[in-house]
Design an enzyme around this catalytic site. Sequence first.
Site, PDB file in Angstrom:
ATOM      1  N   HIS A  82       0.845  -1.197   0.000  1.00  0.00           N
ATOM      2  CA  HIS A  82       0.000   0.000   0.000  1.00  0.00           C
ATOM      3  C   HIS A  82       0.876   1.241   0.000  1.00  0.00           C
ATOM      4  CE1 HIS A  82       0.894  -0.589   4.254  1.00  0.00           C
ATOM      5  NE2 HIS A  82       0.395   0.598   4.543  1.00  0.00           N
TER       6      HIS A  82
ATOM      7  N   HIS B 195       1.403   3.896   1.893  1.00  0.00           N
ATOM      8  CA  HIS B 195       1.884   4.642   3.044  1.00  0.00           C
ATOM      9  C   HIS B 195       3.408   4.605   2.987  1.00  0.00           C
ATOM     10  CE1 HIS B 195      -2.046   4.356   5.596  1.00  0.00           C
ATOM     11  NE2 HIS B 195      -2.028   5.414   4.805  1.00  0.00           N
TER      12      HIS B 195
ATOM     13  N   ASP C 257       6.046   4.336   4.792  1.00  0.00           N
ATOM     14  CA  ASP C 257       6.941   3.365   5.417  1.00  0.00           C
ATOM     15  C   ASP C 257       6.949   2.029   4.684  1.00  0.00           C
ATOM     16  OD1 ASP C 257       4.233   3.332   6.481  1.00  0.00           O
ATOM     17  OD2 ASP C 257       4.898   1.824   7.925  1.00  0.00           O
TER      18      ASP C 257
ATOM     19  N   HIS D 125      -7.245  -1.786   5.755  1.00  0.00           N
ATOM     20  CA  HIS D 125      -6.459  -0.700   6.326  1.00  0.00           C
ATOM     21  C   HIS D 125      -7.155   0.613   5.969  1.00  0.00           C
ATOM     22  CE1 HIS D 125      -3.057   0.966   8.260  1.00  0.00           C
ATOM     23  NE2 HIS D 125      -2.426   1.392   7.176  1.00  0.00           N
TER      24      HIS D 125
END
Length: 315
Positions: A62, A64, A66, A142
Amino acid sequence: MRFEVTVLGSNGALPSDRRHPSAHFFRSEVSDILVDCGEGTQMRLQAAGLGMGRCGLILITHLHGDHYFGLPGLLTSMALNGRTIPLRIVSPPGLWERIAPLLELDRYGLPFDLHFDSVAADKLVAVRELEDVAIFAFPLRHRIQTNGYLIREKQREANMVKEAIERHAIPWQSIAGIKQGADYTDPTGRVIPNHLLTVPPPPPRSYAYCSDTAYFPQLVEWVKGVDLLYHEATFLHEMATEARDRGHSTAREAATTARAAAVGRLIMGHFSARYADTTAHEREARAIFPNSYAVRDLYRYLVPYAGRGEPGSVN
């Protein structure tokens, strides 16, 4: 035959001096696959002695940071190391639009073809097939579109019985067909059934990667029976409400999924930076699913044939 996963980073979104951001490196005898690419992944590959040359596929769960901020550095390092073979990246939609401006600003043309495949899984879907493994994506829960990934070994051919080859004087030209299921007809016309000449191959091995996700029972159907399940365990269960609100799981919830899916072994990661030590995660998970482990950065986890060995550390 090799089927292993090296954990390059096991921390959650906030930085930690103890653990690195999310990344796993899967290796078989012929396939190298990077799963997620947090900041500094190129250095973690070097620290693990894995290099960057053979990896032909990157799976991003995904968007994000990190989980993908390590890509620009990794791509340019691959270029500087002289890579020329193509590279494919699978991710939810939107990754190319984020990476392209950085590559353009850098004005360093990549000397290899870079392909992006956008996948927004809403069920178990096939995404790639390599020589010895097939890769599938499935949905996680998520805050944004998130894919889990399943890497499954292809079914091998049957194994020849050495004594049968000698007993029936089977020529080498016939062996390939026999391994694929054919009977053997000897020079006298006698037919020797296949089951007397071969033994079944070991069952295909499998590894599933479930990054950021809230607990949801439907996940079980997509990871059922896998040999090695990686599941995030950002929090201990005392913070279950916060985990749910942020789209994350607890160690107890990861173990609940592992038990319901009857997996071989559970390894947990994506730990919140608040936890200096993760032995409590293991304790919490093992109360529900005994074969549970909190991962450590740079540990390598092996999946032997017929199943379900113990985790191994990096050499």
